[in-house]
Design a protein around this motif. Structure first.
Motif, PDB file in Angstrom:
ATOM      1  N   GLY A 187       0.804  -1.214   0.000  1.00  0.00           N
ATOM      2  CA  GLY A 187       0.000   0.000   0.000  1.00  0.00           C
ATOM      3  C   GLY A 187       0.838   1.265   0.000  1.00  0.00           C
ATOM      4  N   ILE A 188       1.917   1.285   0.786  1.00  0.00           N
ATOM      5  CA  ILE A 188       2.748   2.495   0.807  1.00  0.00           C
ATOM      6  C   ILE A 188       3.464   2.658  -0.534  1.00  0.00           C
ATOM      7  CG2 ILE A 188       4.863   1.458   1.782  1.00  0.00           C
ATOM      8  CD1 ILE A 188       3.384   4.881   2.747  1.00  0.00           C
ATOM      9  N   LEU A 232       4.610  -5.965   8.349  1.00  0.00           N
ATOM     10  CA  LEU A 232       5.378  -4.908   7.705  1.00  0.00           C
ATOM     11  C   LEU A 232       6.862  -5.253   7.690  1.00  0.00           C
ATOM     12  CD1 LEU A 232       3.693  -1.684   9.182  1.00  0.00           C
ATOM     13  CD2 LEU A 232       3.165  -2.884   7.040  1.00  0.00           C
ATOM     14  N   GLN A 233       7.446  -5.183   6.511  1.00  0.00           N
ATOM     15  CA  GLN A 233       8.879  -5.408   6.352  1.00  0.00           C
ATOM     16  C   GLN A 233       9.624  -4.094   6.090  1.00  0.00           C
ATOM     17  OE1 GLN A 233      10.354  -8.503   6.764  1.00  0.00           O
ATOM     18  NE2 GLN A 233       8.268  -9.076   7.418  1.00  0.00           N
ATOM     19  N   LEU A 234       8.955  -3.174   5.414  1.00  0.00           N
ATOM     20  CA  LEU A 234       9.564  -1.881   5.141  1.00  0.00           C
ATOM     21  C   LEU A 234       9.579  -1.022   6.400  1.00  0.00           C
ATOM     22  CD1 LEU A 234       7.943  -0.899   1.710  1.00  0.00           C
ATOM     23  CD2 LEU A 234      10.308  -1.622   2.114  1.00  0.00           C
ATOM     24  N   ARG A 235      10.551  -0.141   6.487  1.00  0.00           N
ATOM     25  CA  ARG A 235      10.656   0.835   7.560  1.00  0.00           C
ATOM     26  C   ARG A 235      10.738   2.220   6.916  1.00  0.00           C
ATOM     27  NH1 ARG A 235       9.268  -3.171   9.538  1.00  0.00           N
ATOM     28  NH2 ARG A 235      10.186  -4.336  11.290  1.00  0.00           N
ATOM     29  N   PHE A 239      12.104   4.272   2.742  1.00  0.00           N
ATOM     30  CA  PHE A 239      11.251   4.981   1.786  1.00  0.00           C
ATOM     31  C   PHE A 239      12.066   5.627   0.669  1.00  0.00           C
ATOM     32  CE2 PHE A 239       7.636   5.790   5.083  1.00  0.00           C
ATOM     33  CZ  PHE A 239       7.299   4.455   5.031  1.00  0.00           C
ATOM     34  N   HIS A 240      13.263   6.130   0.978  1.00  0.00           N
ATOM     35  CA  HIS A 240      14.052   6.779  -0.065  1.00  0.00           C
ATOM     36  C   HIS A 240      14.400   5.789  -1.177  1.00  0.00           C
ATOM     37  CE1 HIS A 240      17.280   4.893   2.257  1.00  0.00           C
ATOM     38  NE2 HIS A 240      18.043   5.028   1.196  1.00  0.00           N
ATOM     39  N   LEU A 243      11.152   5.144  -3.217  1.00  0.00           N
ATOM     40  CA  LEU A 243      10.870   6.297  -4.071  1.00  0.00           C
ATOM     41  C   LEU A 243      11.845   6.358  -5.243  1.00  0.00           C
ATOM     42  CD1 LEU A 243      10.114   8.776  -1.182  1.00  0.00           C
ATOM     43  CD2 LEU A 243       8.519   8.228  -3.026  1.00  0.00           C
ATOM     44  N   GLY A 244      13.094   5.987  -5.003  1.00  0.00           N
ATOM     45  CA  GLY A 244      14.066   5.950  -6.090  1.00  0.00           C
ATOM     46  C   GLY A 244      13.701   4.922  -7.144  1.00  0.00           C
ATOM     47  N   ASP A 245      13.220   3.756  -6.696  1.00  0.00           N
ATOM     48  CA  ASP A 245      12.811   2.715  -7.643  1.00  0.00           C
ATOM     49  C   ASP A 245      11.605   3.152  -8.471  1.00  0.00           C
ATOM     50  OD1 ASP A 245      14.816   1.096  -6.663  1.00  0.00           O
ATOM     51  OD2 ASP A 245      13.507  -0.065  -5.329  1.00  0.00           O
ATOM     52  N   ILE A 246      10.756   3.973  -7.895  1.00  0.00           N
ATOM     53  CA  ILE A 246       9.553   4.429  -8.591  1.00  0.00           C
ATOM     54  C   ILE A 246       9.884   5.477  -9.650  1.00  0.00           C
ATOM     55  CG2 ILE A 246       7.412   5.766  -8.246  1.00  0.00           C
ATOM     56  CD1 ILE A 246       7.138   4.292  -5.552  1.00  0.00           C
TER      57      ILE A 246
END
Length: 272
Positions: A187-188, A232-235, A239-240, A243-246
């Protein structure tokens, strides 16, 4: 949408009584002229304080605030009208006069670039007689309050035709924890992908993520959040990378402001 007894979406009522300000210190971290002439989306706008400030003080051409809680959106519309009531008519009135009478010369003290008196109309007058009515925007000039609007919607899941305009700037201030807990890791990622799609080329995401340590208190509000948190595995520190992959560039770290639990980092990400 109806308000929840527990603010499981971060839809706190009375939020700004805990985080009061005249001008939001988070916005002061941004470069001068950052919002000037830009289209701005404020996701999870609560009672619209930041959205209104962006439109009234920082010169946005268009500022749209969205929130899942209809009670908060009604409060945001009310704040917009209240701020309009307290504002000097200076710039708006001068713009209209000059549109109707191009040869009119403005007095020196009322030039367009002068700073508005945002406390022109005493609050006691509004308390006694109600807020001033907002006139129609006959000139079409993008000035407050006509450049600020609000919508009740779950921006994470709902299709909004207004998003077709694309935004120059998206504000995601203290909202990622609630997206993450309600919708999980996927979702995030979806949230960030939708922001990327709805930004113009070279557009900017202003992100204020909450620390992982704050998730523990939030997940105790609701059994569903507690269950989601276990997977949840992400912290927030990841996020950076997400966001870079996106398709965002590396973050520009602007620093941290606020007091106590409200002291959080603010980062800029540019769509590349």
């Amino acid at each position: 949408m109806a308000s929840n007894v527990n603010p499981v979406y971060g839809n706190y009522h009375g939020y700004y009584s805990k985080r009061p300000f005249v001008r939001d210190s988070r916005l002061s971290l941004l470069p001068p002229g950052f919002f000037t002439g830009k289209t701005v989306l404020d996701i999870g706008c609560n009672e619209g304080w930041v959205t209104c400030e962006v439109g009234q003080i920082w010169g946005a051409q268009c500022a749209v605030g969205v929130d899942i809680d209809d009670t908060l959106i009604r409060a945001a519309w009310k704040r917009r009208r209240s701020l309009w009531s307290q504002q000097s008519p200076g710039l708006g009135a001068l713009e209209e006069i000059q549109c109707q009478h191009p040869s009119a010369v403005a007095p020196k003290r009322a030039k367009l670039h002068d700073v508005l008196d945002h406390d022109y109309f005493p609050a006691s007058c509004e308390h006694s007689y109600g807020p001033l009515p907002i006139p129609s925007n006959r000139t079409g000039v993008a000035l407050f309050p006509h450049n600020v609007t609000f919508r009740t919607m779950d921006w994470m899941t709902e299709q909004d035709t207004g998003d077709e305009i694309r935004y120059d700037i998206v504000l995601a201030l203290s909202i990622t924890k609630w997206i993450h807990l309600n919708h999980g890791d996927n979702g995030i990622k979806t949230f960030f992908q939708k922001i990327h799609r709805n930004l113009t080329s070279g557009g900017t995401l202003v992100l204020e993520p909450q620390a992982w340590e704050t998730y523990s208190k939030a997940r105790r509000m609701d059994e569903r959040l507690r269950s989601n948190a276990k997977h949840l595995q992400l912290r927030p520190g990841d996020f950076h990378r997400v966001l870079g992959d996106i398709g965002f560039g590396p973050p520009t770290r602007l620093g941290s402001v606020g007091e106590g639990g409200f002291r959080r980092p603010v980062d800029l990400y540019v769509k590349v």
